[in-house]
Design an enzyme around this catalytic site. Structure first.
Site, PDB file in Angstrom:
ATOM      1  N   LYS A  52      -4.689  -8.617  -9.208  1.00  0.00           N
ATOM      2  CA  LYS A  52      -3.567  -8.033  -9.942  1.00  0.00           C
ATOM      3  C   LYS A  52      -4.068  -7.109 -11.046  1.00  0.00           C
ATOM      4  O   LYS A  52      -3.416  -6.134 -11.402  1.00  0.00           O
ATOM      5  CB  LYS A  52      -2.707  -9.141 -10.557  1.00  0.00           C
ATOM      6  CG  LYS A  52      -1.954  -9.989  -9.550  1.00  0.00           C
ATOM      7  CD  LYS A  52      -1.135 -11.035 -10.279  1.00  0.00           C
ATOM      8  CE  LYS A  52      -0.451 -11.970  -9.303  1.00  0.00           C
ATOM      9  NZ  LYS A  52       0.330 -13.028  -9.998  1.00  0.00           N
ATOM     10  N   ARG A  53      -5.218  -7.439 -11.602  1.00  0.00           N
ATOM     11  CA  ARG A  53      -5.762  -6.652 -12.716  1.00  0.00           C
ATOM     12  C   ARG A  53      -6.275  -5.292 -12.243  1.00  0.00           C
ATOM     13  O   ARG A  53      -6.115  -4.286 -12.939  1.00  0.00           O
ATOM     14  CB  ARG A  53      -6.885  -7.444 -13.386  1.00  0.00           C
ATOM     15  CG  ARG A  53      -7.500  -6.764 -14.591  1.00  0.00           C
ATOM     16  CD  ARG A  53      -8.443  -7.716 -15.316  1.00  0.00           C
ATOM     17  NE  ARG A  53      -9.417  -8.293 -14.404  1.00  0.00           N
ATOM     18  CZ  ARG A  53     -10.548  -7.692 -14.071  1.00  0.00           C
ATOM     19  NH1 ARG A  53     -10.818  -6.490 -14.546  1.00  0.00           N
ATOM     20  NH2 ARG A  53     -11.406  -8.283 -13.258  1.00  0.00           N
TER      21      ARG A  53
END
Length: 464
Positions: free
Chosen positions: A238-239
């Site tokens: 997600k990062r």
């Protein structure tokens, strides 16, 4: 048997890019074969499942245009059916009650791992003939001999020995059915002919096939699709990566580009890169899904998005841009006609968000100049250049690109400087950042009054 595929997400978050690709493959195969596509919401994990997540999944599917023929069907609405099947398995001797404690199971697994054995339930309660009690679970009685053969459309023939499998729990002590039971009953009841899903489910497939056999149900065909890796070739993060479908929408990508991008993540048809939806349906082949993982590529998605933006009419692009204009709080009512601006800009940007930002100067006053550009272009001698342009434009009767350009040429000749010494300060004065299409077209769109106003402000800025 009629082709019936399904997409069965768990509503514990947004529509993941990997899930969206699985949904697309299932949808395409159903459409290609004249079959039906079913949407099923696997919401038995009541602690993590939320209505917000359900809405996010439905929104993502709707935006992509992946319409379903049946559904959404919710597993939580089918508990009576699951209990009925569990009772049937118990009655026919294919399931049994187990009262092994958590402590016993933990100790058993620790000993197995210490002995370098594969951790699995040791069938302690298999032949005890226990009855239902407060602390009992129900386990499926997995066959002890033989093997499960999976003729997978992606992986080929996969054979799993039954001795590798244990007696999995199909009903918890609180009475709730487990995933491997509910998915089997649903696929059976819904006459699912083909299960297309991520290869992280491959370990579940032999267990599910054995349950289906015990129920006398038809066995679907399977296609286990490799995972999608991030832009760095590693597991999605997600990062680092855009993993939500709606994040792609919010970042300014057209759904047509995202669909085309998704279909090429793990499937190909020769060297073709661009596919219309009709072409995808016509050419999609479940047996041509790649066996190896695919990696996200921002460059490929941007290339596709730019391609689709270029193919649109200016009117359609202006309409598509409305969502992003609202998100950016941009008022396009006070400025040039948006469709005319699109005719100039639609080949210059990779995303709709970028497009909104690039045309912002047409509709908002310039409150500051790009510092780096201002230092380079707004030197003291630029005052004479801009003043000469301003005076010439004040007397220009026909505000057309051709005549606007002649003023630039005459200013270059009159001042005896290079074109860049005139064009670059002018561009910065009217845009604030120094990026635009050809300066004559830019000024024609901006209009005479606004051009003169911005030239005056730039002169004041340089002299201050």
């Amino acid at each position: 048997m009629k082709v019936r595929t399904r997409f069965a997400p768990s509503p514990t978050g947004y529509l993941h890019i990997g899930g969206a690709r699985t949904a697309l493959f299932s949808w395409l195969y159903a459409k290609k074969m004249g079959g039906e596509f079913i949407l099923r919401i696997e919401d038995t994990d009541r602690e993590r499942s939320t209505q917000e997540a359900v809405d996010a999944i439905l929104e993502g599917m709707s935006w992509l245009g992946l319409d379903h023929d049946e559904g959404p069907i919710y597993q939580t609405h089918r508990y009576d059916r699951y209990k009925e099947v569990i009772k049937s398995l118990l009655d026919q001797g294919d399931a049994y009650y187990c009262n092994c404690s958590r402590e016993r199971l933990d100790k058993m697994r620790e000993e197995q791992m210490a002995n370098k054995q594969k951790p699995k339930y040791d069938a302690c309660c298999r032949d005890k003939g226990l009855t239902e009690a407060e602390d009992t679970v129900v386990r499926f009685k997995n066959p002890l001999q033989g093997a499960v053969e999976i003729n997978d459309h992606v992986r080929g023939t996969v054979v799993i020995s039954n001795q590798e499998l244990d007696d999995l729990i199909i009903e918890r002590s609180d009475g709730n059915p487990t995933y491997n039971l509910t998915v089997v009953v649903d696929d059976w009841d819904m006459n699912i002919s083909h299960v297309i899903r991520g290869d992280d489910h491959l370990n579940n497939t032999p267990r599910q096939i054995n349950i289906l056999k015990a129920l006398g149900a038809n066995i679907p065909e399977y296609a286990h699709v490799p995972m999608i890796n991030g832009t760095d070739g590693k597991k999605l993060s997600k990062r680092r990566d855009a993993v939500s479908v709606m994040q792609y929408r919010d970042e300014g990508y057209l759904k047509e580009a995202v669909i085309n991008y998704l279909v090429r993540l793990g499937w190909s048809h020769g060297d073709q890169e661009v596919f219309s939806l009709d072409e995808m349906v016509e050419k999609f082949d479940i047996d041509a899904i790649n066996k190896s993982s695919s990696s996200l590529s921002v460059e490929k998605l941007q290339w596709l998005n730019q391609y689709y933006m270029k193919q649109m009419t200016a009117e359609a692009l202006a309409e598509e841009l409305q969502f992003y204009i609202q998100q950016a709080n941009l008022d396009v009512s006070n400025g040039p006609d948006l469709i005319e601006v699109m005719k100039v800009y639609q080949e210059r940007c990779a995303t709709l968000v970028e497009l909104v930002e690039d045309i912002r100067y047409f509709y908002e006053d310039i409150t500051e100049y790009n510092p780096k550009q201002a230092k380079k272009q707004f030197k003291p001698e630029a005052t004479d250049v801009l003043q000469s342009l301003k005076e010439a434009y004040e007397g220009l009767e026909n505000w057309r690109a051709e005549d606007i350009h002649k003023v630039v040429e005459s200013t270059v000749e009159m001042l005896g400087v290079g074109f860049g010494k005139v064009g670059q300060p002018l561009r910065l004065a009217v845009t604030g950042h120094g990026k635009s299409p050809s300066i004559d077209i830019t000024l024609e769109l901006l209009g005479k009054k606004e051009t003169l106003s911005r030239l005056g402000k730039a002169i004041e800025f340089i002299e201050s």
